[in-house]
Design a protein around this motif. Structure first.
Motif, PDB file in Angstrom:
ATOM      1  N   ARG A 284     -32.665  -6.293  -2.882  1.00  0.00           N
ATOM      2  CA  ARG A 284     -31.844  -7.376  -2.342  1.00  0.00           C
ATOM      3  C   ARG A 284     -30.754  -7.808  -3.331  1.00  0.00           C
ATOM      4  N   LEU A 285     -31.098  -7.825  -4.609  1.00  0.00           N
ATOM      5  CA  LEU A 285     -30.127  -8.277  -5.606  1.00  0.00           C
ATOM      6  C   LEU A 285     -28.968  -7.296  -5.780  1.00  0.00           C
ATOM      7  N   ILE A 286     -29.267  -6.011  -5.793  1.00  0.00           N
ATOM      8  CA  ILE A 286     -28.215  -5.033  -6.092  1.00  0.00           C
ATOM      9  C   ILE A 286     -27.462  -4.556  -4.865  1.00  0.00           C
ATOM     10  N   HIS A 287     -27.944  -4.934  -3.658  1.00  0.00           N
ATOM     11  CA  HIS A 287     -27.273  -4.467  -2.447  1.00  0.00           C
ATOM     12  C   HIS A 287     -25.792  -4.847  -2.442  1.00  0.00           C
ATOM     13  N   HIS A 288     -25.505  -6.068  -2.842  1.00  0.00           N
ATOM     14  CA  HIS A 288     -24.109  -6.526  -2.979  1.00  0.00           C
ATOM     15  C   HIS A 288     -23.990  -7.160  -4.365  1.00  0.00           C
ATOM     16  N   ALA A 289     -23.785  -6.349  -5.373  1.00  0.00           N
ATOM     17  CA  ALA A 289     -23.804  -6.902  -6.726  1.00  0.00           C
ATOM     18  C   ALA A 289     -22.811  -6.211  -7.643  1.00  0.00           C
ATOM     19  N   LYS A 290     -22.328  -7.004  -8.613  1.00  0.00           N
ATOM     20  CA  LYS A 290     -21.570  -6.480  -9.743  1.00  0.00           C
ATOM     21  C   LYS A 290     -22.516  -6.524 -10.943  1.00  0.00           C
ATOM     22  N   ILE A 291     -22.751  -5.377 -11.556  1.00  0.00           N
ATOM     23  CA  ILE A 291     -23.683  -5.293 -12.673  1.00  0.00           C
ATOM     24  C   ILE A 291     -22.904  -5.118 -13.972  1.00  0.00           C
ATOM     25  N   LEU A 292     -23.096  -6.053 -14.901  1.00  0.00           N
ATOM     26  CA  LEU A 292     -22.403  -6.024 -16.191  1.00  0.00           C
ATOM     27  C   LEU A 292     -23.436  -5.817 -17.293  1.00  0.00           C
ATOM     28  N   GLN A 293     -23.189  -4.841 -18.140  1.00  0.00           N
ATOM     29  CA  GLN A 293     -24.130  -4.489 -19.203  1.00  0.00           C
ATOM     30  C   GLN A 293     -23.509  -4.786 -20.558  1.00  0.00           C
ATOM     31  N   CYS A 294     -24.035  -5.799 -21.250  1.00  0.00           N
ATOM     32  CA  CYS A 294     -23.566  -6.140 -22.595  1.00  0.00           C
ATOM     33  C   CYS A 294     -24.270  -5.248 -23.616  1.00  0.00           C
ATOM     34  N   GLN A 295     -23.484  -4.680 -24.504  1.00  0.00           N
ATOM     35  CA  GLN A 295     -24.042  -3.802 -25.533  1.00  0.00           C
ATOM     36  C   GLN A 295     -23.458  -4.175 -26.888  1.00  0.00           C
ATOM     37  N   GLY A 296     -24.231  -3.909 -27.933  1.00  0.00           N
ATOM     38  CA  GLY A 296     -23.737  -4.192 -29.275  1.00  0.00           C
ATOM     39  C   GLY A 296     -24.779  -4.913 -30.103  1.00  0.00           C
ATOM     40  N   GLU A 297     -24.335  -5.418 -31.242  1.00  0.00           N
ATOM     41  CA  GLU A 297     -25.221  -6.147 -32.155  1.00  0.00           C
ATOM     42  C   GLU A 297     -25.110  -7.638 -31.890  1.00  0.00           C
ATOM     43  N   SER A 298     -26.234  -8.312 -31.949  1.00  0.00           N
ATOM     44  CA  SER A 298     -26.265  -9.751 -31.707  1.00  0.00           C
ATOM     45  C   SER A 298     -25.267 -10.468 -32.603  1.00  0.00           C
ATOM     46  N   TYR A 299     -24.354 -11.237 -31.987  1.00  0.00           N
ATOM     47  CA  TYR A 299     -23.384 -11.965 -32.801  1.00  0.00           C
ATOM     48  C   TYR A 299     -24.037 -13.122 -33.538  1.00  0.00           C
ATOM     49  N   ARG A 300     -25.154 -13.640 -32.997  1.00  0.00           N
ATOM     50  CA  ARG A 300     -25.879 -14.687 -33.718  1.00  0.00           C
ATOM     51  C   ARG A 300     -26.468 -14.126 -35.013  1.00  0.00           C
ATOM     52  N   ARG A 301     -26.977 -12.882 -34.927  1.00  0.00           N
ATOM     53  CA  ARG A 301     -27.521 -12.246 -36.120  1.00  0.00           C
ATOM     54  C   ARG A 301     -26.416 -11.979 -37.131  1.00  0.00           C
TER      55      ARG A 301
ATOM     56  N   HIS B  53     -11.211 -11.143 -13.276  1.00  0.00           N
ATOM     57  CA  HIS B  53     -10.982 -10.920 -11.844  1.00  0.00           C
ATOM     58  C   HIS B  53     -12.094 -11.572 -11.025  1.00  0.00           C
ATOM     59  N   LEU B  54     -13.343 -11.422 -11.471  1.00  0.00           N
ATOM     60  CA  LEU B  54     -14.464 -12.050 -10.767  1.00  0.00           C
ATOM     61  C   LEU B  54     -14.348 -13.569 -10.776  1.00  0.00           C
ATOM     62  N   ALA B  55     -13.823 -14.110 -11.873  1.00  0.00           N
ATOM     63  CA  ALA B  55     -13.693 -15.566 -11.994  1.00  0.00           C
ATOM     64  C   ALA B  55     -12.578 -16.118 -11.126  1.00  0.00           C
ATOM     65  N   ASN B  56     -11.525 -15.352 -10.952  1.00  0.00           N
ATOM     66  CA  ASN B  56     -10.341 -15.875 -10.262  1.00  0.00           C
ATOM     67  C   ASN B  56     -10.158 -15.374  -8.837  1.00  0.00           C
ATOM     68  N   HIS B  57     -10.808 -14.282  -8.468  1.00  0.00           N
ATOM     69  CA  HIS B  57     -10.727 -13.757  -7.108  1.00  0.00           C
ATOM     70  C   HIS B  57     -12.131 -13.801  -6.530  1.00  0.00           C
ATOM     71  N   ARG B  58     -12.386 -14.813  -5.700  1.00  0.00           N
ATOM     72  CA  ARG B  58     -13.759 -15.180  -5.353  1.00  0.00           C
ATOM     73  C   ARG B  58     -14.228 -14.636  -4.007  1.00  0.00           C
ATOM     74  N   LYS B  59     -13.689 -13.489  -3.598  1.00  0.00           N
ATOM     75  CA  LYS B  59     -14.139 -12.903  -2.342  1.00  0.00           C
ATOM     76  C   LYS B  59     -15.632 -12.619  -2.382  1.00  0.00           C
ATOM     77  N   TRP B  60     -16.141 -12.242  -3.560  1.00  0.00           N
ATOM     78  CA  TRP B  60     -17.569 -11.932  -3.700  1.00  0.00           C
ATOM     79  C   TRP B  60     -18.448 -13.149  -3.438  1.00  0.00           C
ATOM     80  N   VAL B  61     -17.911 -14.345  -3.716  1.00  0.00           N
ATOM     81  CA  VAL B  61     -18.678 -15.569  -3.436  1.00  0.00           C
ATOM     82  C   VAL B  61     -18.767 -15.783  -1.930  1.00  0.00           C
ATOM     83  N   LYS B  62     -17.675 -15.563  -1.238  1.00  0.00           N
ATOM     84  CA  LYS B  62     -17.647 -15.793   0.206  1.00  0.00           C
ATOM     85  C   LYS B  62     -18.589 -14.855   0.941  1.00  0.00           C
TER      86      LYS B  62
END
Length: 249
Positions: free
Chosen positions: A224-241, A90-99
């Motif tokens: 300033r960063l979080i005032h208008h922000a989408k926060i994504l938290q990746c969790q899990g085991e390193s796929y490179r490992r 949704h973030l990639a295809n609906h770009r209201k957040w960029v505007k």
């Protein structure tokens, strides 16, 4: 001079280079299918617009310097938890957040695909007509610090304004000196509510005191960063490992 001889010269003068090779085949098709003159002209214009759009896309992709091959289509959303596939698309295809100059903040340990996600969103934004720039946070801060030493920081920040989205990869690796933390803060403040940032970090906000010179600056930057922000938290085991372990087994 006949029209057939004159037309290529006129097209070249008008910088319609794509039509120089296309007007004759299109004319033959138009005669064969009994097109009106209006349809023939419309089809030629469509060809030229498609050609220009493709050149624009390739030019902006080259300028963005996104990591090769890191698209959303080949990101393994099943390998990490905490990331909502529908939200990312949704973030990639609906770009209201960029505007509106909103930000995306990607947190998580090393090896969970934060850079892949950021780049994948970047590729989609370029497809939709946005200017994007991908850089390691450390390299950009060094460049801005050099510009500041040359009394050109304001110019350097304004040059980045042509990018509606600036992707700062691995912000946690920025060196903690008063000069570098200062220009990083100025970048964040300059783009605040005007242009978007996508930031990847393997450090949580609690650890950002290591990035900035003092707590006051840390709090101001985060605010300033979080005032208008989408926060994504990746969790899990390193796929490179995990891949390394599979290769050793």
């Amino acid at each position: 001079m006949s029209e057939q001889q004159l037309l290529p010269l006129l097209l070249k003068s008008l910088r319609l280079s794509n039509l120089i090779t296309q007007w004759e085949p299109m004319a033959e098709k138009a005669r064969a299918q009994s097109w009106s003159m209006e349809r023939y002209l419309a089809e030629l214009c469509r060809l030229e617009l498609d050609s220009r759009e493709e050149k624009r896309l390739q030019r902006h992709l080259k300028d963005a310097k996104l990591p090769a091959g890191k698209y959303l289509d080949n990101y393994d959303f099943t390998a990490v938890s905490g990331i909502d596939k529908e939200q990312v698309w949704h973030l990639a295809n609906h770009r209201k957040w960029v505007k509106t100059g909103d930000n995306i903040l990607l947190f998580g340990a090393s090896g969970l695909g934060k850079t892949h996600l950021a780049a994948g969103i970047g590729y989609k934004l370029i497809e939709h007509g946005h200017r994007v720039k991908f850089m390691s946070a450390n390299l950009l801060v060094q460049q801005l610090q050099q510009a500041k030493e040359e009394l050109k920081l304001s110019d350097a920040l304004m040059k980045l304004d042509k990018y509606s989205v600036l992707i700062l990869d691995d912000i946690g690796y920025v060196q903690k000196t008063s000069e570098e933390s200062g220009v990083l803060f100025e970048l964040i403040a300059h783009r605040y509510e005007r242009f978007s940032l996508i930031i990847t970090s393997n450090q949580s906000f609690e650890e950002w005191d290591q990035l900035f010179d003092n707590t006051v600056m840390t709090v101001a930057a985060i605010d300033r960063l979080i005032h208008h922000a989408k926060i994504l938290q990746c969790q899990g085991e390193s796929y490179r490992r995990k891949e390394a372990q599979l290769n050793q087994s």
